[in-house]
Write a protein that holds these residues in place. Structure first.
Motif, PDB file in Angstrom:
ATOM      1  N   TYR A  83       0.824  -1.197   0.000  1.00 23.59           N
ATOM      2  CA  TYR A  83       0.000   0.000   0.000  1.00 23.59           C
ATOM      3  C   TYR A  83       0.862   1.252   0.000  1.00 23.59           C
ATOM      4  CZ  TYR A  83       0.761   0.210   5.137  1.00 23.59           C
ATOM      5  OH  TYR A  83       1.311   0.255   6.394  1.00 23.59           O
ATOM      6  N   MET A  84       0.205   2.356  -0.274  1.00 23.48           N
ATOM      7  CA  MET A  84       0.871   3.652  -0.251  1.00 23.48           C
ATOM      8  C   MET A  84       0.127   4.579   0.705  1.00 23.48           C
ATOM      9  SD  MET A  84       1.977   6.154  -3.427  1.00 23.48           S
ATOM     10  CE  MET A  84       0.298   6.431  -4.023  1.00 23.48           C
ATOM     11  N   LEU A  85       0.878   5.261   1.535  1.00 28.52           N
ATOM     12  CA  LEU A  85       0.279   6.247   2.424  1.00 28.52           C
ATOM     13  C   LEU A  85      -0.031   7.516   1.645  1.00 28.52           C
ATOM     14  CD1 LEU A  85       2.423   6.054   5.683  1.00 28.52           C
ATOM     15  CD2 LEU A  85       0.051   5.390   5.405  1.00 28.52           C
TER      16      LEU A  85
ATOM     17  N   PRO B 174       4.934  10.889   3.237  1.00 32.06           N
ATOM     18  CA  PRO B 174       6.010  10.032   3.748  1.00 32.06           C
ATOM     19  C   PRO B 174       5.465   9.017   4.764  1.00 32.06           C
ATOM     20  CG  PRO B 174       6.659  12.339   3.754  1.00 32.06           C
ATOM     21  CD  PRO B 174       5.192  12.311   3.477  1.00 32.06           C
ATOM     22  N   PRO B 175       6.048   7.810   4.791  1.00 31.91           N
ATOM     23  CA  PRO B 175       7.183   7.350   3.986  1.00 31.91           C
ATOM     24  C   PRO B 175       6.810   6.778   2.623  1.00 31.91           C
ATOM     25  CG  PRO B 175       6.629   5.696   5.611  1.00 31.91           C
ATOM     26  CD  PRO B 175       5.705   6.845   5.864  1.00 31.91           C
ATOM     27  N   GLY B 176       5.579   6.972   2.176  1.00 32.48           N
ATOM     28  CA  GLY B 176       5.215   6.558   0.820  1.00 32.48           C
ATOM     29  C   GLY B 176       4.771   5.118   0.716  1.00 32.48           C
ATOM     30  N   VAL B 177       5.451   4.347  -0.129  1.00 29.30           N
ATOM     31  CA  VAL B 177       5.057   2.966  -0.381  1.00 29.30           C
ATOM     32  C   VAL B 177       5.525   2.065   0.758  1.00 29.30           C
ATOM     33  CG1 VAL B 177       5.329   0.980  -1.921  1.00 29.30           C
ATOM     34  CG2 VAL B 177       5.065   3.286  -2.875  1.00 29.30           C
ATOM     35  N   ILE B 178       4.592   1.277   1.286  1.00 23.91           N
ATOM     36  CA  ILE B 178       4.883   0.329   2.369  1.00 23.91           C
ATOM     37  C   ILE B 178       4.738  -1.070   1.794  1.00 23.91           C
ATOM     38  CG2 ILE B 178       4.320  -0.387   4.704  1.00 23.91           C
ATOM     39  CD1 ILE B 178       5.153   2.547   4.486  1.00 23.91           C
TER      40      ILE B 178
END
Length: 487
Positions: free
Chosen positions: A364-366, A375-379
């Motif tokens: 997922y992406m925040l 941030p931090p973006g893609v998890i």
């Protein structure tokens, strides 16, 4: 024989350390003070010894402290700000250490942020408290004999995980005791909200450190009999009787601002199999119910309004999963969030068959509420590897998203009826026996906004959540040890 305490403090310069040293020198039990500096040019000051170190949390530093300490007890302060001991604090640490025979002690404390003092309670250490970011506070008090014995066994040179490795080793020697008294004050340098801190462990910038933490935790699990080999029981994905291949499960309460986005995201999925959307409306009062009713003419949307009023998120999930129209695979979608594209559901279902998995975890992406990356973006949860993911899951604090389950298996295990940690508990239980499939494409947008349930928790709520997750880990770890004994 007089009790003695050898104190170790991080050292930047004389201005930073003077007040802490002066305070410790006035303590009758302090027999020596050693400064720890990462500056090769640093010189000893304030009448203290000095040790040059690479960083405070490395294996080399732990060995250096073990070699240098001369007291019956060893105190390690981990923050580069002034340490202010409370009244009779060291006597209290030493007295409880003697009575409890603890290998390590830590306590509640006060913290000062921008001149404002607040309580900073910590939680009890459990058998399953394997998180490398477990909050002990900034003052660690060790039985020196146990510290030296643990350090002598260090067999890996960690740059970031040395203190974590030492703590795990010490936990195998004796108890880690929480003194629920406020025994000191520190000045915090990390005043971010809890909702920001919870993603530190998956920040790509911390990846090298996380690999070390995983290695240390895996070694510990092997020592205590909790490690599971990468051998998985097959999952028969052939269960019949399902009118739908998949169901998107959306528990919701009072999310009128976002629920339409979630439902529309689910309905937009393009698949070559039938699916539906099951919305469990947990007694909303803000217009969410009426928003869901707008989809009443769509046969793909099932609107469940439970009679029970004691359901948490886990209970809502169980209600959806046991609905007769639930599909073979149950796929998560939180009421705040949306799928990243029209192919999310198809990719998840494919991953079940490709991996013979009992559960699938995506990437997922925040984002903010408007779907702009933050941030931090893609998890991507790279710690969920087929080789070691089921073991590393005991160290990390979350499983990733979206999460999806083989419905017959989930009906057997069930989620606990809580609103925090319910997904983690069932994920650990699944991974005890079965493979966790992974999709590394971004499938999901996790939207952060002011009404998120974990956006800015107070310390007591955060402690309650962490205590519960540690309890989940403890139960799971005990089950895995018993499983290994049966082999």
């Amino acid at each position: 024989m007089k009790t003695t305490i050898h104190c170790f403090l991080p050292y930047v310069d004389e201005n930073q350390i003077r007040a802490s040293v002066e305070g410790l020198k006035n303590e009758a039990l302090v027999s020596a003070i050693t400064l720890l500096s990462t500056d090769p040019a640093a010189q000893a000051c304030c009448g203290c010894e000095l040790i040059h170190i690479d960083n405070l949390k490395s294996s080399a530093t732990m060995k250096a402290i073990a070699a240098a300490t001369t007291g019956e007890y060893t105190l390690l302060y981990t923050q580069q700000t002034q340490l202010q001991l409370g009244y009779g604090a060291l006597e209290r640490f030493a007295g409880i250490a003697a009575d409890s025979k603890a290998a390590m002690l830590y306590s509640d404390h006060y913290t000062v942020v921008e001149g404002v003092q607040s309580n900073a309670p910590v939680i009890d250490y459990q058998f399953g408290s394997l998180r490398d970011d477990f909050d002990f506070g900034t003052l660690l008090f060790f039985n020196t004999a146990d510290f030296k014995k643990a350090a002598a066994g260090i067999d890996a040179e960690y740059n970031a995980a040395g203190l974590y490795d030492l703590r795990l080793r010490i936990s195998r020697l004796g108890a880690l005791v929480h003194i629920n008294e406020y025994l000191y004050t520190d000045i915090t340098v990390d005043n971010r909200a809890s909702g920001q801190k919870i993603f530190d462990y998956v920040d790509p910038r911390n990846r090298a450190s996380q690999i070390e933490m995983e290695q240390a935790c895996t070694a510990h699990l092997k020592e205590i009999g909790g490690y599971l080999e990468p051998v998985f029981e097959p999952v028969e994905l052939t269960a019949g009787g399902f009118a739908n291949e998949a169901s998107v499960i959306i528990p919701v309460r009072n999310r009128v601002r976002t629920i339409r986005d979630a439902i529309n995201s689910a309905l937009a999925q393009k698949t070559d199999f039938p699916f539906n959307v099951i919305v469990i409306d947990n007694h909303s009062t803000d217009g969410t119910t009426e928003a869901i009713e707008e989809y009443a003419g769509n046969p793909q949307v099932i609107h469940i309004r439970p009679e029970r009023k004691d359901l948490g998120i886990g209970g809502c999930w169980n209600t959806g999963v046991f609905h007769p129209q639930c599909g073979k695979f149950a796929v998560q979608l939180d009421s705040d969030d949306v799928y990243s594209g029209e192919d999310t559901l198809a990719k998840i279902v494919k991953a079940f068959y490709d991996n013979n998995a009992g559960m699938v975890v995506g990437t997922y992406m925040l984002t903010d509420i408007n779907k702009n990356m933050i941030p931090p973006g893609v998890i991507d949860h790279k710690e969920w590897t087929p080789e070691n993911g089921r073991n590393n899951a005991l160290r990390i604090n979350g499983l990733g998203a979206p999460r999806a389950f083989y419905t017959p298996l989930l009906r057997e295990i069930r989620l606990p009826n809580t609103s925090y940690g319910e997904d983690y508990a069932v994920g650990l239980a699944v991974s005890r026996h079965h493979q966790i499939g992974r999709v590394y494409d971004v499938l999901y947008l996790c939207r952060r906004w002011e009404d998120n349930s974990d956006a800015a928790l107070d310390i007591n709520k955060m402690n309650g959540h962490n205590t519960y997750k540690d309890r989940i880990r403890t139960w799971e770890l005990q089950a895995r040890i018993d499983l290994n004994k049966q082999k």
